[in-house]
Design an enzyme around this catalytic site. Structure first.
Site: not given
Length: 267
Positions: A2, A256, A50
């Site tokens: 998230p 990523r 986060k």
């Protein structure tokens, strides 16, 4: 994982439902010691990047980092028996919340939280954010801006989607070295992240496409993706750019996937 808007949205929800009242806190799974906060009044819930914090007092702050697999489920009374591995359960007057699979769920002191937050960069969703701190690190770095935006010690809360989309919206190639980002461009990037992430908190998903490029305006098919939201390049590798038609490129950067348009974001 998230992105920051999700944690701020959760913080607002938990603050609205539980703050100012005593909360029953347990760990059905048994992997979280809730004894120091169970039955205490939740003073506030807040987020930084986060990270989510439930503040019960200076000596007791529950810190949660969802990681890749953590999830909260929110329910109204009546309270039901736990299903699955519930790390933490909060029960208030009208609602109850279960937390499963987080990377971190722990009780910290105010001093420990301050130390944790000192390691994080400014969060575009916080009123106390200082974008100058992030720019100072970016402008001194030879690392690609695509990597720096994802470094939580540089900028807190930005994930893969916001990274890809804000760079596209400003025509910046993700491999541009940080020291080539000038003041005017950084100010534009920061301001845009504030707007986009605030919108994400409000609606609960990431939408980055400008009104003139939406499906109902251009006649294209809406995006079909479990992540939801209209985006320009994220997870659109090989598909035509919504602006110029060039196939969207993809590469790996710091573990990523990176997405960009070679024409709209020239190197």
């Amino acid at each position: 994982m998230p992105e920051g808007h999700t944690l701020h949205r959760l913080a607002r929800l938990h603050h609205r439902r539980y703050a100012g009242r005593a909360v029953e806190v347990t760990s059905p799974q048994g992997r979280f010691d809730a004894s120091t906060v169970d039955g205490r009044v939740l003073r506030r819930a807040e987020a930084h990047g986060k990270h989510l914090f439930h503040v019960y007092g200076r000596d007791a702050i529950v810190h949660v980092h969802l990681g890749l697999y953590g999830t909260f489920t929110e329910s109204e009374h009546p309270v039901l028996d736990p299903v699955g591995q519930v790390r933490m359960r909060l029960v208030g007057e009208t609602h109850w919340t279960d937390l499963r699979g987080p990377t971190r769920c722990e009780v910290l002191t105010d001093v420990e939280v301050k130390a944790l937050r000192a390691r994080l960069g400014p969060d575009p969703l916080r009123r106390d954010a200082d974008p100058e701190r992030a720019f100072a690190k970016i402008t001194k770095s030879r690392q690609p801006i695509g990597a720096l935006l994802m470094d939580q010690s540089v900028l807190a809360g930005v994930g893969n989607v916001y990274r890809a989309e804000v760079l596209f919206r400003h025509g910046v190639h993700p491999l541009t070295p940080g020291h080539e980002i000038d003041r005017a461009l950084w100010d534009d990037l920061w301001s845009d992240l504030v707007v986009l992430m605030r919108a994400g908190v409000k609606v609960g998903r990431i939408d980055t496409v400008r009104p003139e490029h939406l499906p109902e305006v251009t006649g294209r098919a809406p995006r079909r993706d479990r992540h939801g939201g209209e985006v320009y390049v994220y997870r659109r590798a090989g598909l035509p750019c919504l602006l110029c038609g060039t196939p969207v490129a993809m590469a790996e950067l710091v573990g990523r996937n990176l997405f960009w348009c070679p024409a709209c974001q020239p190197s």
